[in-house]
Design a protein around this motif. Structure first.
Motif, PDB file in Angstrom:
ATOM      1  N   CYS B  17       0.995  -1.312  -0.010  1.00 43.44           N
ATOM      2  CA  CYS B  17       0.179  -0.168  -0.041  1.00 43.44           C
ATOM      3  C   CYS B  17       1.589   0.916   0.068  1.00 43.44           C
ATOM      4  O   CYS B  17       2.166   1.378   1.022  1.00 43.44           O
ATOM      5  CB  CYS B  17      -0.950   0.104   1.155  1.00 43.44           C
ATOM      6  N   GLY B  18       0.818   1.819  -0.850  1.00 44.72           N
ATOM      7  CA  GLY B  18       1.251   3.564  -1.183  1.00 44.72           C
ATOM      8  C   GLY B  18       0.419   4.519  -0.688  1.00 44.72           C
ATOM      9  O   GLY B  18      -0.919   4.705  -0.309  1.00 44.72           O
ATOM     10  N   VAL B  19       1.274   5.619  -0.772  1.00 44.82           N
ATOM     11  CA  VAL B  19       0.290   7.063  -0.366  1.00 44.82           C
ATOM     12  C   VAL B  19       0.877   7.477  -1.270  1.00 44.82           C
ATOM     13  O   VAL B  19       1.700   8.013  -1.880  1.00 44.82           O
ATOM     14  CB  VAL B  19       0.376   7.554   1.074  1.00 44.82           C
ATOM     15  N   GLU B  20      -0.177   8.716  -2.019  1.00 45.99           N
ATOM     16  CA  GLU B  20       0.511   9.677  -2.900  1.00 45.99           C
ATOM     17  C   GLU B  20       0.283  10.943  -2.402  1.00 45.99           C
ATOM     18  O   GLU B  20       0.080  11.441  -1.294  1.00 45.99           O
ATOM     19  CB  GLU B  20      -0.583  10.356  -4.105  1.00 45.99           C
ATOM     20  N   THR B  21       1.934  11.320  -2.093  1.00 44.44           N
ATOM     21  CA  THR B  21       1.980  12.629  -1.609  1.00 44.44           C
ATOM     22  C   THR B  21       2.187  14.474  -2.771  1.00 44.44           C
ATOM     23  O   THR B  21       2.975  13.403  -4.185  1.00 44.44           O
ATOM     24  CB  THR B  21       4.047  12.752  -1.179  1.00 44.44           C
ATOM     25  N   ASP B  22       2.937  15.001  -2.661  1.00 41.73           N
ATOM     26  CA  ASP B  22       3.355  16.396  -3.014  1.00 41.73           C
ATOM     27  C   ASP B  22       4.264  16.841  -2.801  1.00 41.73           C
ATOM     28  O   ASP B  22       5.490  15.677  -2.573  1.00 41.73           O
ATOM     29  CB  ASP B  22       2.263  17.917  -2.619  1.00 41.73           C
ATOM     30  N   LEU B  31      10.237  10.409   2.670  1.00 44.36           N
ATOM     31  CA  LEU B  31      10.247   8.892   2.514  1.00 44.36           C
ATOM     32  C   LEU B  31      10.503   7.696   4.179  1.00 44.36           C
ATOM     33  O   LEU B  31       9.420   6.860   4.730  1.00 44.36           O
ATOM     34  CB  LEU B  31      11.751   8.355   2.436  1.00 44.36           C
ATOM     35  N   SER B  32      10.792   8.683   4.887  1.00 46.46           N
ATOM     36  CA  SER B  32      10.985   8.211   5.939  1.00 46.46           C
ATOM     37  C   SER B  32      10.241   8.791   6.952  1.00 46.46           C
ATOM     38  O   SER B  32       9.116   7.663   7.770  1.00 46.46           O
ATOM     39  CB  SER B  32      12.596   9.071   7.057  1.00 46.46           C
ATOM     40  N   PHE B  33       9.621   9.906   6.542  1.00 42.28           N
ATOM     41  CA  PHE B  33       7.690  10.248   7.230  1.00 42.28           C
ATOM     42  C   PHE B  33       6.826   9.126   6.883  1.00 42.28           C
ATOM     43  O   PHE B  33       6.019   8.509   7.998  1.00 42.28           O
ATOM     44  CB  PHE B  33       7.817  11.763   7.360  1.00 42.28           C
ATOM     45  N   ASN B  34       6.688   8.710   5.341  1.00 39.11           N
ATOM     46  CA  ASN B  34       6.020   8.193   5.219  1.00 39.11           C
ATOM     47  C   ASN B  34       5.898   6.265   5.257  1.00 39.11           C
ATOM     48  O   ASN B  34       4.935   5.756   6.265  1.00 39.11           O
ATOM     49  CB  ASN B  34       5.435   8.351   3.570  1.00 39.11           C
ATOM     50  N   SER B  37       7.313   5.837   9.454  1.00 38.47           N
ATOM     51  CA  SER B  37       6.060   6.484  10.961  1.00 38.47           C
ATOM     52  C   SER B  37       4.489   6.290  10.071  1.00 38.47           C
ATOM     53  O   SER B  37       3.692   6.083  10.867  1.00 38.47           O
ATOM     54  CB  SER B  37       6.218   7.816  10.801  1.00 38.47           C
ATOM     55  N   GLY B  38       4.690   6.596   8.893  1.00 40.42           N
ATOM     56  CA  GLY B  38       3.138   6.691   8.327  1.00 40.42           C
ATOM     57  C   GLY B  38       2.725   4.242   8.267  1.00 40.42           C
ATOM     58  O   GLY B  38       1.335   4.155   8.186  1.00 40.42           O
ATOM     59  N   GLY B  39       3.875   3.439   8.021  1.00 40.46           N
ATOM     60  CA  GLY B  39       3.425   2.119   7.904  1.00 40.46           C
ATOM     61  C   GLY B  39       3.177   1.895   6.525  1.00 40.46           C
ATOM     62  O   GLY B  39       3.063   0.778   6.087  1.00 40.46           O
ATOM     63  N   PHE B  40       3.037   2.715   5.122  1.00 42.79           N
ATOM     64  CA  PHE B  40       3.540   2.503   3.788  1.00 42.79           C
ATOM     65  C   PHE B  40       4.498   1.917   3.978  1.00 42.79           C
ATOM     66  O   PHE B  40       5.127   2.335   4.089  1.00 42.79           O
ATOM     67  CB  PHE B  40       3.043   4.344   3.120  1.00 42.79           C
ATOM     68  N   ASP B  41       3.743   1.134   1.902  1.00 40.60           N
ATOM     69  CA  ASP B  41       5.193   1.053   1.168  1.00 40.60           C
ATOM     70  C   ASP B  41       6.257   1.367   0.647  1.00 40.60           C
ATOM     71  O   ASP B  41       6.853   1.049  -0.039  1.00 40.60           O
ATOM     72  CB  ASP B  41       4.535  -0.369   0.976  1.00 40.60           C
ATOM     73  N   PHE B  42       5.115   2.487   0.087  1.00 38.17           N
ATOM     74  CA  PHE B  42       5.887   3.705  -1.097  1.00 38.17           C
ATOM     75  C   PHE B  42       5.085   4.291  -1.237  1.00 38.17           C
ATOM     76  O   PHE B  42       4.230   4.801  -0.416  1.00 38.17           O
ATOM     77  CB  PHE B  42       6.022   2.470  -2.176  1.00 38.17           C
ATOM     78  N   VAL B  43       6.580   5.237  -2.272  1.00 39.70           N
ATOM     79  CA  VAL B  43       5.153   7.046  -1.975  1.00 39.70           C
ATOM     80  C   VAL B  43       5.203   7.216  -3.440  1.00 39.70           C
ATOM     81  O   VAL B  43       6.658   6.354  -4.297  1.00 39.70           O
ATOM     82  CB  VAL B  43       6.155   7.674  -1.603  1.00 39.70           C
ATOM     83  N   VAL B  44       3.986   7.543  -3.655  1.00 39.61           N
ATOM     84  CA  VAL B  44       4.521   8.340  -4.958  1.00 39.61           C
ATOM     85  C   VAL B  44       4.496   9.758  -5.319  1.00 39.61           C
ATOM     86  O   VAL B  44       3.471  10.444  -4.800  1.00 39.61           O
ATOM     87  CB  VAL B  44       2.105   7.890  -5.995  1.00 39.61           C
ATOM     88  N   ALA B  45       5.171  10.191  -5.595  1.00 44.34           N
ATOM     89  CA  ALA B  45       5.788  10.924  -4.966  1.00 44.34           C
ATOM     90  C   ALA B  45       6.204  12.183  -6.536  1.00 44.34           C
ATOM     91  O   ALA B  45       7.108  11.681  -7.236  1.00 44.34           O
ATOM     92  CB  ALA B  45       7.209  11.399  -4.356  1.00 44.34           C
ATOM     93  N   SER B  46       6.109  13.965  -6.418  1.00 49.31           N
ATOM     94  CA  SER B  46       6.090  14.894  -7.538  1.00 49.31           C
ATOM     95  C   SER B  46       7.872  14.650  -7.578  1.00 49.31           C
ATOM     96  O   SER B  46       8.849  14.248  -6.423  1.00 49.31           O
ATOM     97  CB  SER B  46       5.873  15.587  -7.215  1.00 49.31           C
ATOM     98  N   LEU B  47       8.277  14.165  -8.792  1.00 43.90           N
ATOM     99  CA  LEU B  47       9.706  14.443  -8.475  1.00 43.90           C
ATOM    100  C   LEU B  47      10.328  16.031  -9.021  1.00 43.90           C
ATOM    101  O   LEU B  47      11.638  15.679  -9.335  1.00 43.90           O
ATOM    102  CB  LEU B  47       9.699  13.412 -10.742  1.00 43.90           C
ATOM    103  N   MET B  48       9.681  16.912  -9.751  1.00 44.23           N
ATOM    104  CA  MET B  48      10.086  17.924 -10.223  1.00 44.23           C
ATOM    105  C   MET B  48       9.341  18.895  -9.700  1.00 44.23           C
ATOM    106  O   MET B  48       7.960  18.691  -9.714  1.00 44.23           O
ATOM    107  CB  MET B  48      10.076  18.298 -11.722  1.00 44.23           C
ATOM    108  N   ASP B  49       9.880  19.905  -9.473  1.00 47.78           N
ATOM    109  CA  ASP B  49       8.996  21.397  -9.070  1.00 47.78           C
ATOM    110  C   ASP B  49       7.799  21.625 -10.089  1.00 47.78           C
ATOM    111  O   ASP B  49       7.956  21.905 -10.972  1.00 47.78           O
ATOM    112  CB  ASP B  49       9.996  22.878  -8.800  1.00 47.78           C
TER     113      ASP B  49
END
Lengths: 692, 692
Positions: B17-22, B31-34, B37-49
């Motif tokens: 289970c992942g989480v979408e981030t800004d 990464l460490s927060f999600n 702390s969050g227990g998620f397996d991966f983040v779906v994270a923006s790569l660019m401003d």
């Protein structure tokens, strides 16, 4: 001898006329009656007794002979008689999609027996009866099986030329017999040996609807005697629309076959001989009852306008796919760092061609196109007069750079323009490294699609030699496309045909073509993602052209890009019916200077050069029934679709074209987005590109 | 660790289970927060401003650095952290089909830069934003270019899970987001690295409409916090329909991603930490605001029924194409002239397998299927009691011939039936040359499609040993097909995968598969004209099954033929929407003796053996959201279509199937006739046949 001689007509492809006959087991008599006495070139004759049914035969197992009731032994005619003068007519009772399983099985057995017999006789073609109902899948499955291992015999599927806009006929639910053909050929996967014999009836569909068939593989038009009118002297004749149709067919090498009984009280034919047109009971010395119909067709043929010289010259290029000139060879080097310039004063100098792969003969082909150089000469003349007022004519010298000068015809045209206008001219013909200041340049880099031979990049490169107030000839050019039915082109997109043959081998290549076509096309992606230069002839143009990309020169913008993207929509006329799009025919139009333009886009094509397409864009299909065609020396370009797309009136065809530029090459990508999306063709220029 | 353990569940494919981030340029913190702390397996994270625009950057040419505003250097995380825990989220502002040329060009530049960066980071996947409008051709063209030279990264196209029956949304004219996906993937030519991430919203389309997606390459379901309800204790939960959907997704190895803000007043979470779910300003020791949503998904996962033993055994066969058993090997020789018979009295004798290519392990697979042998035993028992009255039980001996006896399980079942019923039995297990009189025979020759392993021909051959009043078990069998969406199967029809791998290598083969899939399938005709045995799992069944061919034994008719022809029509339910047909799933049902049947046709499949398909045929799609699936030991058969066909409600799919018999082989041909005719597949058995 067939339909006789026609002035200036193509000698290589004679036009023949055949006659449809009933079953007759005396084949030598049938042949001599119809050929010697009737004057026909061939017969379309039943091969087997129509009363034969395999399921009835099986009851006799063990008793008597199992010889099939074929029309005569293979020895009654010589092999060349069989192959030159007999088209096999498959029993018309067969119905492979009947609900009756016995009839279905009998039909399959008979069809296979008759085709096998026809193959043994080395006939050139067999006429398959029209599907009996709306469903033809089992018939098509069986024909498809036969096609997989057929010798080079053609199978002509008989299709009535019917399209009712309002009601539906008994056996064609849509009212449009093209749909029946389309289903059949899709099931048989566009097999190149499956073609059409159209039954021409007394009433004809609309011109747009008829036009579709010119892109289909129609081999024969079967004209029923019922379709003829009677003229004042009692002889058969055809309506004007029928005449136009038949001359259009003759112009597309479609054989004519007369079918039916004598319906006209032709004075010189006695009634009793006329009644039995198969000739079974008629002495061969008697005149054939259908002779007046043949005579009328021959009259139509001989009356056709002679082909103009250019058209005759280009006959062998018709529908012949050529890899684009300089396909993968860089053109751009002509304006690379190693430029050298050949300077002309007022004399002509023969020099090395700029583009390295063109043979001398190719230049001659190009240079034949004198209208093109007349237009350039006009444009240059007008530009010279605009730039240099009469009072300065003797003092001001205009400097001209010819970019992509070939063997020099543009140089010659420029010199003539200078002479005509009394202006002084200094010409640089760019070969390599021009280092002079340039005020005016003329380009011959235009391809069939305008920008497809890198003219934007070449002229951009040359632009550094152009003064800010300099003139570019051409000043702009636009490419155009239109969707076409082009079954022959689609079937010809075969590696062995296109890759190895230069355009000028084409004339002697026709026999090799025939062989190559027998090798079933392995439709690999690369060849279906390449655009071809082709003199399109047997195509149906389904909608008017739409503009694609425009380039303007000079372009001193700092952010200019030669990438382009265009979305296009085509609507087919509602009376056309559905149609198959095999790809897109592409053209260009160039503004040379002010109102002097040059181009091959059908609706605006330069006069005299392109009269074939000079009709209005609305009735563009009709124009293809004209017989006195002239063809541009710039042939069209053809963008194929990997899988042909069927379009219907009311569902627009949405097409996307991209001109993509990478660091080392330029290429096109294209796709259909609607009614059903196709793959994007030529992604990253993987199959077809021009190197920078 | 992910969603935790589930009893009896497939260990090899964990559910994550992942989480979408800004956007956040402190990637290690993100990464460490999600994760920690969050227990998620991966983040779906923006790569660019998200404020970056290439066209604005160009103005700075010559001034300052050209470093792109990526979220952190590649060194801030270890390579394995990047690849295991980050899915790249491509800037959501991009719009390649905008009318604004600058936006379009900026979008293309940015998309290519971000994908290139993600490839450099070796990310496993990137999430592409949903197309902004109805047209997506330029977006698809650009993605298709990228796919041509991508490493093994997946591209997940984000698609909202929307289908409005009545109105149309702003950006999906048909109101059905599946159409958008369908256009995109057709333009990208079914590329195997292009897949779907579905945005699950608060309202869901109909079950039939949802069912379509199970045959599509859905890799992720993005669940918005808005879609959760609140339970009595203030915690987030899902509606029953949402629960069913999510467990269905988990059962199909679809990753879950939580997206959005905390919407629920979960008691233990303080408001201020909850507001910023991306964690940028939150200490990593704080509890993650989206944790309650993750906990709920984990709860759903752990609550799923454990997989039964047989299902676990067969996990590695899911959607794995196998060449049909004995594909091109003659089976018929087992009843040829060289028969030999192994006689059983009342003991079991191990003997050589009849079918030469089957390994011992394969037999064990077959024999695991005890329900099958129970049904045979019941049929034999019933037949014995019918033929031998109680009073003759000790005097009459029934002779039984087992045709195609394998290692003997049917022999064992027969002996048990005899013991149970107290009847005397003499068994011939046919290997070669049986020469005894036969009164009853039992066959194990049925294939997944009933007659596809030559059972009609084998039983016809054995029939000469059967008395006129003898019994055949089975007495009849019928094949069935239904159209399916099966994008994975379609993409897997690759020569290197299918030709060289035996079914039992499948388990260890998954890593090789991944490699093979990177080699772009060259979709040659042969492999698309072959039927495959496959445990269908990730498919959408688009319409109830229809019967195809029926065979009855014994058949003493003198004119019998094993050729068959069937025309079938399928209607998809009107609430499904349009769907893609990649081919047909095939099944069989056999009447063993009177009311004892055995089969895998979903609506009548034998109980216990086939519970996955035991729901009624009307709501067949819903049944695929059930989680406690059991799969038949006889897998289905899959007939591919060379080109997938799109069907729409109200336009029936007309399909034709033929069973053709030649002198040396038996084969199927098939085609689609409507809505658009396909080629007839496997003409003359050119690609796939069974030798006689």
């Amino acid at each position: 001898m067939a339909l006789g001689e026609r002035g200036g007509w193509d000698k290589s492809e004679s036009r023949y006329c055949g006659v449809e006959t009933d079953f007759n087991d005396d084949m030598p008599h049938l042949l001599s009656f119809n050929l010697s006495s009737g004057g026909f070139d061939f017969v379309v004759a039943s091969l087997m007794d129509p009363n034969y049914r395999p399921s009835l035969m099986e009851k006799d197992i063990g008793g008597g002979s199992h010889v099939l009731p074929f029309a005569g032994s293979d020895l009654v005619l010589s092999p060349s008689q069989w192959s030159s003068h007999v088209v096999g007519k498959i029993s018309s009772w067969i119905d492979l999609d009947s609900e009756d399983e016995i009839l279905r099985t009998d039909s399959e057995t008979t069809l296979k027996q008759e085709i096998s017999w026809a193959s043994h006789l080395s006939l050139q073609a067999c006429l398959l009866p029209s599907p009996k109902g709306a469903s033809c899948a089992n018939y098509a499955r069986c024909v498809n099986q036969i096609l997989q291992s057929l010798n080079n015999m053609q199978l002509w599927l008989r299709i009535p030329l019917v399209k009712n806009d309002d009601d539906t006929t008994d056996f064609i639910p849509s009212g449009d017999s093209w749909e029946l053909w389309n289903s059949f050929r899709l099931l048989c996967e566009h097999h190149s040996q499956l073609s059409v014999a159209l039954d021409v009836l007394s009433s004809l569909p609309s011109a747009n609807s008829l036009g579709r068939w010119l892109g289909e593989p129609v081999r024969a038009a079967i004209i029923h005697t019922d379709s003829f009118l009677t003229n004042a002297r009692g002889y058969p004749c055809l309506s004007r629309r029928h005449q136009k149709l038949i001359t259009g067919f003759l112009n597309h090498s479609i054989q004519v076959v007369i079918s039916g009984k004598l319906n006209h009280g032709v004075p010189s034919v006695s009634l009793d001989s006329a009644l039995d047109h198969t000739g079974t009971n008629v002495e061969s010395s008697q005149r054939h009852s259908l002779r007046p119909y043949l005579d009328y067709i021959a009259y139509l043929y001989q009356r056709m306008d002679p082909l103009p010289e250019q058209e005759r010259f280009e006959l062998s290029y018709r529908d012949f796919l050529q890899s684009p000139l300089q396909g993968h060879n860089p053109l751009f080097h002509i304006i690379s760092d190693e430029f050298c310039t050949i300077e002309f004063s007022n004399y002509y100098l023969s020099f090395q061609p700029l583009m390295d792969n063109l043979e001398a003969q190719t230049y001659e082909t190009f240079e034949k196109d004198s209208v093109k150089y007349i237009q350039y000469q006009r444009a240059i003349g007008n530009a010279l007069v605009d730039r240099v007022p009469d009072e300065e004519a003797s003092s001001l010298t205009t400097v001209l750079m010819v970019v992509g000068a070939g063997r020099g015809p543009l140089v010659r045209a420029s010199l003539q323009a200078a002479e005509e206008t009394g202006r002084k001219l200094k010409i640089y013909a760019v070969e390599k490294n021009p280092n002079a200041v340039v005020t005016l340049h003329v380009s011959e880099l235009l391809g069939s699609f305008g920008d497809n031979e890198l003219s934007p990049e070449c002229l951009d490169g040359a632009q550094r030699f152009l003064k800010q107030d300099g003139i570019s000839i051409p000043s702009s050019y636009t490419s155009f496309i239109q969707p076409v039915t082009a079954s022959k082109l689609h079937n010809d997109v075969i590696p062995c045909l296109c890759a190895q043959v230069s355009p000028l081998e084409a004339i002697s290549f026709s026999s090799k073509c025939a062989l190559a076509l027998q090798v079933k096309s392995h439709k690999d992606v690369v060849h279906f993602e390449t655009a071809y230069v082709v003199k399109v002839h047997s195509v149906a143009r389904l909608a008017p052209c739409e503009p694609v990309f425009t380039f303007t020169h000079p372009n001193f913008s700092t952010k200019k890009s030669n990438q382009r993207y265009k979305k296009l929509r085509f609507e087919i006329p509602s009376d056309t019916g559905s149609a198959m799009v095999h790809g897109f025919a592409g053209y260009f139009d160039a503004m040379l200077y002010k109102d002097v333009h040059l181009g091959i886009e059908p609706s605006t094509a330069t006069p005299n050069m392109f009269s074939c397409c000079a009709s209005s864009s609305v009735c563009f299909v009709e124009s293809y029934f004209d017989t006195g065609l002239q063809i541009p020396a710039w042939f069209a370009i053809f963008f194929p679709l990997r899988t042909p797309v069927c379009i219907r009136p009311g569902s627009p065809l949405e097409v996307h074209f991209w001109r993509c530029c990478g660091s080392t090459k330029v290429w096109y990508e294209w796709c259909v987005a609607s009614p059903n999306p196709s793959p994007v063709h030529n992604s990253n220029g993987r199959s077809y590109w021009v190197g920078l």
